[in-house]
Design an enzyme around this catalytic site. Sequence first.
Site, PDB file in Angstrom:
ATOM      1  N   ASP A 153       0.838  -1.201   0.000  1.00 18.48           N
ATOM      2  CA  ASP A 153       0.000   0.000   0.000  1.00 18.48           C
ATOM      3  C   ASP A 153       0.873   1.250   0.000  1.00 18.48           C
ATOM      4  O   ASP A 153       2.033   1.210   0.405  1.00 18.48           O
ATOM      5  CB  ASP A 153      -0.907   0.017   1.237  1.00 18.48           C
ATOM      6  CG  ASP A 153      -1.933  -1.108   1.197  1.00 18.48           C
ATOM      7  OD1 ASP A 153      -2.164  -1.656   0.111  1.00 18.48           O
ATOM      8  OD2 ASP A 153      -2.479  -1.436   2.265  1.00 18.48           O
TER       9      ASP A 153
HETATM   10  N1  URA Z   1      -1.430  -5.777   3.846  1.00 20.35           N
HETATM   11  C1  URA Z   1      -1.843  -4.485   3.841  1.00 20.35           C
HETATM   12  O1  URA Z   1      -2.881  -4.145   4.375  1.00 20.35           O
HETATM   13  N2  URA Z   1      -1.073  -3.585   3.209  1.00 20.35           N
HETATM   14  C2  URA Z   1       0.095  -3.895   2.604  1.00 20.35           C
HETATM   15  O2  URA Z   1       0.754  -3.017   2.049  1.00 20.35           O
HETATM   16  C3  URA Z   1       0.505  -5.228   2.638  1.00 20.35           C
HETATM   17  C4  URA Z   1      -0.262  -6.148   3.264  1.00 20.35           C
END
Ligand code: URA
Length: 231
Positions: free
Chosen positions: A103
């Site tokens: 993310d």
């Molecule tokens: N899970 C999430 O919520 N975000 C990420 O970036 C990776 C795994």
Amino acid sequence: MRLDKLLSECGIASRKESARAIRAGQVTVNGIPAQKADQQLDPAVDRVVYCGREIRYRKYVYVMLNKPDGYVSATEDGKDPVVTELLPEEYRKMGVFPCGRLDKHTLGLMLLTNDGQLSHRLLSPKHHVPKSYAFRVKFPLSAQDVTALETGVDIGGYITKPCTVTLDGEREGVITLTEGKYHQIKLMMEAVHNQITYLERTTFGTLLLDQHLARGEWRELTDEEIQSLTR
Ligand code: URA
């Protein structure tokens, strides 16, 4: 292999640019100025120098990046900066892309490569490649929360697969998943009425985030790291 093909596959110069550099006498093969763009050579044996720089031919590159906050895991985005902007131009010309997603606000270990087959294998649900994340959450996690997270929670109609959670305090720890649904950890924490405040990937399969890399820094994988990933 043709000289201009080698230069373009390495992301050094387009075929047109190669032809221009050859005409200008800026390319040598084994110390002799190249005459023609279609000159045949053996990349494993012949030494190519382009504008004073020795070119090491490889079809695939594997890069570890310590992803900083605010970058999106993509090669282009209309709005936000993308992780490939943190790499030199020649990697982008070689078609390097992020292997999987983190993310925008997640930090840490990201693999970038132009090896589509390896990327596919590492991300395939069939292979259950483990990934660990250091996390912090807003509220204390109870033993029941940890059991629920480890057993499987409902994230929008999908029950997550078993995982491991190790707490380093009431509100922080490490979670290791063998799958990768969109926003998975964020949604898992929401499923136990909590909220992620910090997330950093620290491992990806056999790869460990290199502690010498500051945020935004990268390095190529070592031969051992590549071998252990492809095994
Ligand atoms: N899970 C999430 O919520 N975000 C990420 O970036 C990776 C795994």
